[in-house]
Design an enzyme around this catalytic site. Sequence first.
Site, PDB file in Angstrom:
ATOM      1  N   ASP A   1      40.993  91.902 141.869  1.00  0.00           N
ATOM      2  CA  ASP A   1      41.146  93.240 141.281  1.00  0.00           C
ATOM      3  C   ASP A   1      42.223  93.967 142.069  1.00  0.00           C
ATOM      4  O   ASP A   1      41.967  94.413 143.191  1.00  0.00           O
ATOM      5  CB  ASP A   1      39.835  94.033 141.392  1.00  0.00           C
ATOM      6  CG  ASP A   1      38.901  93.794 140.221  1.00  0.00           C
ATOM      7  OD1 ASP A   1      39.394  93.547 139.114  1.00  0.00           O
ATOM      8  OD2 ASP A   1      37.678  93.866 140.423  1.00  0.00           O
TER       9      ASP A   1
ATOM     10  N   ARG B   1      42.469  95.440 146.583  1.00  0.00           N
ATOM     11  CA  ARG B   1      41.821  94.621 147.624  1.00  0.00           C
ATOM     12  C   ARG B   1      42.833  94.142 148.666  1.00  0.00           C
ATOM     13  O   ARG B   1      42.552  94.157 149.860  1.00  0.00           O
ATOM     14  CB  ARG B   1      41.115  93.413 147.005  1.00  0.00           C
ATOM     15  CG  ARG B   1      40.348  93.651 145.714  1.00  0.00           C
ATOM     16  CD  ARG B   1      39.266  94.687 145.834  1.00  0.00           C
ATOM     17  NE  ARG B   1      38.510  94.779 144.584  1.00  0.00           N
ATOM     18  CZ  ARG B   1      37.619  95.733 144.318  1.00  0.00           C
ATOM     19  NH1 ARG B   1      37.382  96.671 145.216  1.00  0.00           N
ATOM     20  NH2 ARG B   1      36.984  95.754 143.167  1.00  0.00           N
TER      21      ARG B   1
ATOM     22  N   ARG C   1      42.353 105.803 137.506  1.00  0.00           N
ATOM     23  CA  ARG C   1      42.722 104.398 137.368  1.00  0.00           C
ATOM     24  C   ARG C   1      43.478 104.177 136.061  1.00  0.00           C
ATOM     25  O   ARG C   1      44.252 103.226 135.936  1.00  0.00           O
ATOM     26  CB  ARG C   1      41.476 103.502 137.397  1.00  0.00           C
ATOM     27  CG  ARG C   1      40.732 103.519 138.717  1.00  0.00           C
ATOM     28  CD  ARG C   1      39.343 102.883 138.559  1.00  0.00           C
ATOM     29  NE  ARG C   1      39.409 101.470 138.185  1.00  0.00           N
ATOM     30  CZ  ARG C   1      38.361 100.778 137.741  1.00  0.00           C
ATOM     31  NH1 ARG C   1      37.179 101.366 137.594  1.00  0.00           N
ATOM     32  NH2 ARG C   1      38.504  99.501 137.445  1.00  0.00           N
TER      33      ARG C   1
ATOM     34  N   LYS D   1      41.686  95.766 130.443  1.00  0.00           N
ATOM     35  CA  LYS D   1      40.265  96.107 130.567  1.00  0.00           C
ATOM     36  C   LYS D   1      40.074  97.614 130.363  1.00  0.00           C
ATOM     37  O   LYS D   1      41.009  98.388 130.590  1.00  0.00           O
ATOM     38  CB  LYS D   1      39.726  95.655 131.928  1.00  0.00           C
ATOM     39  CG  LYS D   1      40.422  96.273 133.137  1.00  0.00           C
ATOM     40  CD  LYS D   1      39.886  95.695 134.435  1.00  0.00           C
ATOM     41  CE  LYS D   1      40.475  96.432 135.636  1.00  0.00           C
ATOM     42  NZ  LYS D   1      40.047  95.837 136.926  1.00  0.00           N
ATOM     43  N   HIS D   2      38.899  98.058 129.867  1.00  0.00           N
ATOM     44  CA  HIS D   2      37.667  97.360 129.539  1.00  0.00           C
ATOM     45  C   HIS D   2      37.362  97.621 128.063  1.00  0.00           C
ATOM     46  O   HIS D   2      36.906  98.714 127.743  1.00  0.00           O
ATOM     47  CB  HIS D   2      36.503  97.862 130.362  1.00  0.00           C
ATOM     48  CG  HIS D   2      36.768  97.976 131.834  1.00  0.00           C
ATOM     49  ND1 HIS D   2      37.521  98.993 132.398  1.00  0.00           N
ATOM     50  CD2 HIS D   2      36.377  97.180 132.867  1.00  0.00           C
ATOM     51  CE1 HIS D   2      37.570  98.839 133.717  1.00  0.00           C
ATOM     52  NE2 HIS D   2      36.894  97.747 134.025  1.00  0.00           N
TER      53      HIS D   2
ATOM     54  N   HIS E   1      28.489 100.070 136.176  1.00  0.00           N
ATOM     55  CA  HIS E   1      28.097  99.369 137.401  1.00  0.00           C
ATOM     56  C   HIS E   1      26.630  99.636 137.720  1.00  0.00           C
ATOM     57  O   HIS E   1      25.912  98.763 138.213  1.00  0.00           O
ATOM     58  CB  HIS E   1      28.950  99.825 138.595  1.00  0.00           C
ATOM     59  CG  HIS E   1      30.365  99.373 138.533  1.00  0.00           C
ATOM     60  ND1 HIS E   1      31.342 100.067 137.857  1.00  0.00           N
ATOM     61  CD2 HIS E   1      30.977  98.284 139.061  1.00  0.00           C
ATOM     62  CE1 HIS E   1      32.490  99.438 137.971  1.00  0.00           C
ATOM     63  NE2 HIS E   1      32.310  98.344 138.698  1.00  0.00           N
TER      64      HIS E   1
ATOM     65  N   ASP F   1      33.196  91.719 131.715  1.00  0.00           N
ATOM     66  CA  ASP F   1      33.159  92.425 132.983  1.00  0.00           C
ATOM     67  C   ASP F   1      32.101  91.737 133.835  1.00  0.00           C
ATOM     68  O   ASP F   1      31.349  90.869 133.355  1.00  0.00           O
ATOM     69  CB  ASP F   1      32.816  93.895 132.743  1.00  0.00           C
ATOM     70  CG  ASP F   1      33.331  94.810 133.847  1.00  0.00           C
ATOM     71  OD1 ASP F   1      33.704  94.288 134.917  1.00  0.00           O
ATOM     72  OD2 ASP F   1      33.345  96.031 133.655  1.00  0.00           O
TER      73      ASP F   1
END
Length: 442
Positions: free
Chosen positions: A187, A195, A258, A288-289, A301, A372
């Site tokens: 990601d 990351r 984002r 996404k998404h 999440h 996802d």
Amino acid sequence: MGRDKKAISFLKGMIIFLIGIVVGLLLLTIVLNISDKKDPVAKHEINGDVVNQTTAEQVEVTTEDNFQPITEEPTTEAIATADNPEKEEKPANNAAADPNVEATLSKMSLHDKVCQMFVVTPEALTGFSQVTEFGDTSKSSFDSYPVGGLIYFSQNIESEEQLKTMLTNTQSYAKEKTGIPVMLSVDEEGGSVARCADKIGSVPKLEPMFNYKDQGTEKAYDNAKTVAGYLKNLGFNMDFAPIADTWTNPSNTVIGKRAYSDNYNQASELVSSAVKGYEDTGIRCTLKHFPGHGDTAQDSHAGTATTSRTLEELSSGEYLPFKSGIDAGAGIVMVGHITVTSVTQEPASISKDIVTGELRNKLGYDGVVVTDALNMGAISNNYSSGEAAVKCIQAGDDLLLMPADFKASVSAVEEAVKNGTISEERINESVRRILKLKLKMQ
């Protein structure tokens, strides 16, 4: 005597006349037979399928003043001929026509094919709490479960050299053992989801994509090339970016900045440019998404996230950046766990109405569909790992990302094939798409 001669002459004349009639009839019959043998309905090849010209003639040009329903093309069964009396089964997708894909697929066991449909963390593969190298345990685990892809997080990254070594060794071993490259994914969107940039000081750290929204498509392209460039240098071949959601709900915290924009049309232009930036650099990117997480107030999440928008509203709004990204060449679309309450009470990722009905059929997308993460609350709070995995495949997903219990998911899918809940051809359909995508990674 004179009368007898006249009678004989008359009979001869009648015989000749009758013979002439018979010969004429025979010639006429021959001509008609020859004409009949010429197929009166000419056949033409359209998209590889033989269709009758009369069928094509039934499709009329319509106007508002003369609207007629278009006659459907006959199915393969309807146009079977004496030369081809049986239905010819068509490939499920374009990948089936690739001899390299078919040759690879024919050598794979059911277990191999099912494993290709999973992308998991190195920890899920090995059972370790943290993995920072591809050692003996990783090798033996991959031998047992030759997964289609691995996804890495911050805890897997110690340094640039360490990361490069781990990814290089992983890819080399996967190709050696299976002949198939493995998806090495991360990601890396920029901003708060980065990351690599968070752990490796030598790579550039970008701001959230929303901050660049008014700098135009060229900036979106350049940002994507920047991210794709350092990911490729590190050894990755796949990124779970860009975000194709449009941030339209101010209460939305899971997407927020984002997103590329809070305007559907602007997001469409920027996302399209970003896709080109990734793909031009050699990194397979992921939209996404789907069907759009920017309008939700909840975070999938943690639990159920819903949208009350109708399919018509989604089509004229949320779908636009996904469609532009697909048109720009995105090889993967991620389906989120958003529940479209106007259609179903199940998350989109396990809804056939959304994955097949909307993404595949309405948007015409035939690339790889990934879920996802299946360990997210919207799924794991309501379904067992095995149940969710089976539902995902039935819905039309190809890649299953990070199930809560990876090995239980593999077993459940294999059992579903064995008991007829899922056909092996349905598995083949997804694996063909995955293998086709992987050919571009080599």
